[in-house]
Design an enzyme around this catalytic site. Sequence first.
Site, PDB file in Angstrom:
ATOM      1  N   THR A  75       9.360  -8.817 -59.298  1.00  0.00           N
ATOM      2  CA  THR A  75       9.172 -10.232 -58.948  1.00  0.00           C
ATOM      3  C   THR A  75       8.202 -10.850 -59.960  1.00  0.00           C
ATOM      4  O   THR A  75       8.611 -11.200 -61.053  1.00  0.00           O
ATOM      5  CB  THR A  75       8.644 -10.401 -57.502  1.00  0.00           C
ATOM      6  OG1 THR A  75       7.467  -9.629 -57.335  1.00  0.00           O
ATOM      7  CG2 THR A  75       9.707  -9.949 -56.505  1.00  0.00           C
ATOM      8  N   LYS A 123       7.649  -1.432 -57.835  1.00  0.00           N
ATOM      9  CA  LYS A 123       7.353  -2.817 -58.201  1.00  0.00           C
ATOM     10  C   LYS A 123       6.213  -3.279 -57.299  1.00  0.00           C
ATOM     11  O   LYS A 123       6.009  -2.753 -56.205  1.00  0.00           O
ATOM     12  CB  LYS A 123       8.575  -3.714 -58.033  1.00  0.00           C
ATOM     13  CG  LYS A 123       9.053  -3.957 -56.620  1.00  0.00           C
ATOM     14  CD  LYS A 123       8.318  -4.990 -55.818  1.00  0.00           C
ATOM     15  CE  LYS A 123       8.085  -6.275 -56.546  1.00  0.00           C
ATOM     16  NZ  LYS A 123       7.270  -7.199 -55.664  1.00  0.00           N
ATOM     17  N   THR A 174       2.118  -1.644 -50.185  1.00  0.00           N
ATOM     18  CA  THR A 174       2.465  -3.033 -50.477  1.00  0.00           C
ATOM     19  C   THR A 174       3.403  -3.230 -51.629  1.00  0.00           C
ATOM     20  O   THR A 174       3.121  -3.958 -52.574  1.00  0.00           O
ATOM     21  CB  THR A 174       1.211  -3.827 -50.774  1.00  0.00           C
ATOM     22  OG1 THR A 174       0.249  -3.448 -49.839  1.00  0.00           O
ATOM     23  CG2 THR A 174       1.449  -5.305 -50.634  1.00  0.00           C
ATOM     24  N   GLU A 222      -1.197  -9.219 -60.462  1.00  0.00           N
ATOM     25  CA  GLU A 222      -1.235 -10.635 -60.804  1.00  0.00           C
ATOM     26  C   GLU A 222      -2.577 -11.103 -61.354  1.00  0.00           C
ATOM     27  O   GLU A 222      -3.605 -11.010 -60.685  1.00  0.00           O
ATOM     28  CB  GLU A 222      -0.887 -11.476 -59.572  1.00  0.00           C
ATOM     29  CG  GLU A 222       0.599 -11.440 -59.262  1.00  0.00           C
ATOM     30  CD  GLU A 222       0.919 -12.095 -57.932  1.00  0.00           C
ATOM     31  OE1 GLU A 222      -0.020 -12.440 -57.196  1.00  0.00           O
ATOM     32  OE2 GLU A 222       2.108 -12.251 -57.649  1.00  0.00           O
ATOM     33  N   ASN A 257      -0.741 -17.764 -57.911  1.00  0.00           N
ATOM     34  CA  ASN A 257      -0.503 -17.781 -56.476  1.00  0.00           C
ATOM     35  C   ASN A 257      -0.632 -19.151 -55.839  1.00  0.00           C
ATOM     36  O   ASN A 257      -0.394 -19.301 -54.642  1.00  0.00           O
ATOM     37  CB  ASN A 257      -1.432 -16.792 -55.785  1.00  0.00           C
ATOM     38  CG  ASN A 257      -0.936 -15.392 -55.999  1.00  0.00           C
ATOM     39  OD1 ASN A 257       0.177 -15.078 -55.613  1.00  0.00           O
ATOM     40  ND2 ASN A 257      -1.731 -14.570 -56.656  1.00  0.00           N
ATOM     41  N   SER A 299       6.589 -23.065 -54.495  1.00  0.00           N
ATOM     42  CA  SER A 299       7.010 -24.433 -54.806  1.00  0.00           C
ATOM     43  C   SER A 299       7.533 -24.542 -56.232  1.00  0.00           C
ATOM     44  O   SER A 299       7.646 -23.578 -56.937  1.00  0.00           O
ATOM     45  CB  SER A 299       5.841 -25.395 -54.603  1.00  0.00           C
ATOM     46  OG  SER A 299       4.680 -24.910 -55.192  1.00  0.00           O
TER      47      SER A 299
END
Lengths: 386, 386
Positions: free
Chosen positions: A148, A171, A182, A262, A381, A386
């Site tokens: 992702t 991943k 997670t 991230e 994040n 959106s």
Amino acid sequence: MSVTGPAGFRAAGVAAGIKDAGAKDLALVVNDGPRQTAAGVFTTNKVKAAPVLWSQQVLQERKLRAVVLNSGCANACTGPGGFQDTHATAEKVAEVLGVGAIEVAVCSTGLIGERLPMDALLPGVDAAAASLEATEQHGLDAATAVLTTDSRAKQAHRGHDEGWSIGGFAKGAGMLAPNMATMLSVLTTDAEISGEDLDEALRAATKVTFDRLDVDGGTSTNDTVLVLASGASGVRVDPAEFTRLLTETCQDLVRQLQDDSEGATKTIDITVRGAVSEADAVAIGRIVAEDNLVKTAMFGSDPNWGRIAMALGRAPAEIDVDEVAIATNGVTLYADGATASDRGEADLSGRHIEIVIDLQLGEHAATILSTDLSHGYVEENSAYSS
Amino acid sequence: MSVTGPAGFRAAGVAAGIKDAGAKDLALVVNDGPRQTAAGVFTTNKVKAAPVLWSQQVLQERKLRAVVLNSGCANACTGPGGFQDTHATAEKVAEVLGVGAIEVAVCSTGLIGERLPMDALLPGVDAAAASLEATEQHGLDAATAVLTTDSRAKQAHRGHDEGWSIGGFAKGAGMLAPNMATMLSVLTTDAEISGEDLDEALRAATKVTFDRLDVDGGTSTNDTVLVLASGASGVRVDPAEFTRLLTETCQDLVRQLQDDSEGATKTIDITVRGAVSEADAVAIGRIVAEDNLVKTAMFGSDPNWGRIAMALGRAPAEIDVDEVAIATNGVTLYADGATASDRGEADLSGRHIEIVIDLQLGEHAATILSTDLSHGYVEENSAYSS
């Protein structure tokens, strides 16, 4: 090399159109046997995605012919309709492979609260099944199709002298605080091992690897680690030896997850030792790993150990403030209840940071792997859905 | 108006030179009586600063003549030497005021792990004592002298029809997740009330105000809330009525803390209702308040409710996933186990966001006040000690 490293497995990764822009988003891993032993561990979150509920159910038989995985949609919080989508996905895989749906696990990852685009997914299963092969490239394709916000595929492979091996991919880049676990990971082996031993080995391995990665405290709704054993090597393994190599393979993947999480500009290993129990060591490591004030200090390469002291003081664990010693990158900054060295002596300017907390109360230790909290994390994040 | 609002109190705030650049950094609040009833609540962190250890000790008598507070240094993790510094501070205040050191509480806030510059602090006490007055400006000076990364002073005052009032100030901008209570606050009243009733009222008020603010999960080493009652109004209060007004005053301060917390671009109220217990409602509200994925989504004005679902699913509380309803700014986005409205229907572009989680299991509710996670928070906290 990853899931296609061990004998008896084929894999594929295709672009089914679940994600925009033609990226790979559907992976298939097939166990051609002769055995189809399997085990799995799943998220402890009370909110579980439809594919987790399905896969937990099918894993009760400890047998899997195939795993189908998609990125681009988590199929979580999608109600009975979402569960039907997962079921239909398994049925479709079963049909094209000529196996039973009860032998097919399903994993999904992506945005929570959206339904799967089944009109893209089902033809994608046909395409994936048609391209199944045992090559290294096909393993990489599968590892790529589950990504992702990850920037690269994570693969690992370990061979054993006795002629068997373990491979796997994983991943996970955010919502990353497994307990258990997670992210998605599929592991394969051509070892011959009983379902019970495989299950035990997986639980032992994930407990000290995936479960000790904590980037942001966010145990997800979809966490799944599966291991499939084909027995194709013909070698009956010693369970302890298998557990050792499985742990090593998982740890390799976890290091890759940590490094690629991230926005990370730092990897941080938090070792807690001298604890009265392993649970205490893990609890303290986790609370420090999740503390935003520690994480932002590390982003700033700032050895602000007072924040580490603050964080550990709120852990549900036994500590004696006057006994605790805190070191960063080898320099003890706090000991005997007061400052031990000037914070300027600890150089945290590099990418990797070691925090060592010695409680000096007992014999237990644990290391939690984490990252810093950077502008990149906030950026990534604040604009995900959106 | 704040601590000098009620009769019987004088205050001062001076620049003692603990902070650089001549900013006010030392505050003194004196209770001239006729009574000196007092109560306090303190951090639950196991790592407690020297002034917390001292003030907890002196509060056992439920009597205070004065509180001395400094910013610029937390005097935490400073060992026996740090405790001696706190003791010497109380002795100095006692000497200049002609009272006992056991009647003087001490509060400190600032960087953890540094010793107090006593050569600046002690003359500062003389200067503060010399400037003590009961004016509104002197109350503001004291409220200003305790600030660290706060951008403005936080003061509150409430009068009662029967002729008594409650005033107070607070500071706190980061390391802000009281339990009890991640900041410093001094409250005063001219009501006549017993030490026992005052203590009970303070615990009741802080439990539903300061304890329900959670900006970053960071319960600090120095959290202190003190209330001093002078009895100067001559009015013997009803304890229930006093608790009501004290709660209102505390809530006023908490709203100011929330609004001014580090880097906040949004204030977020998380209401959890339909819980089987108040503890469950608080636990869920807190885990959502501390979740970085929820906080960054809010920073991005993104109604990504899947992250709220993920966060509540990992709370140590009773939930039934199919019963939970999640609304943001009045729009129910998740209900009956699936999406209820398109996320685009919830407009989160304003500064204030209301998240309502209805568990539909019981009769209990709680609201946790929080903020978003912004670039400003990362910026401010990656360069605090250096």
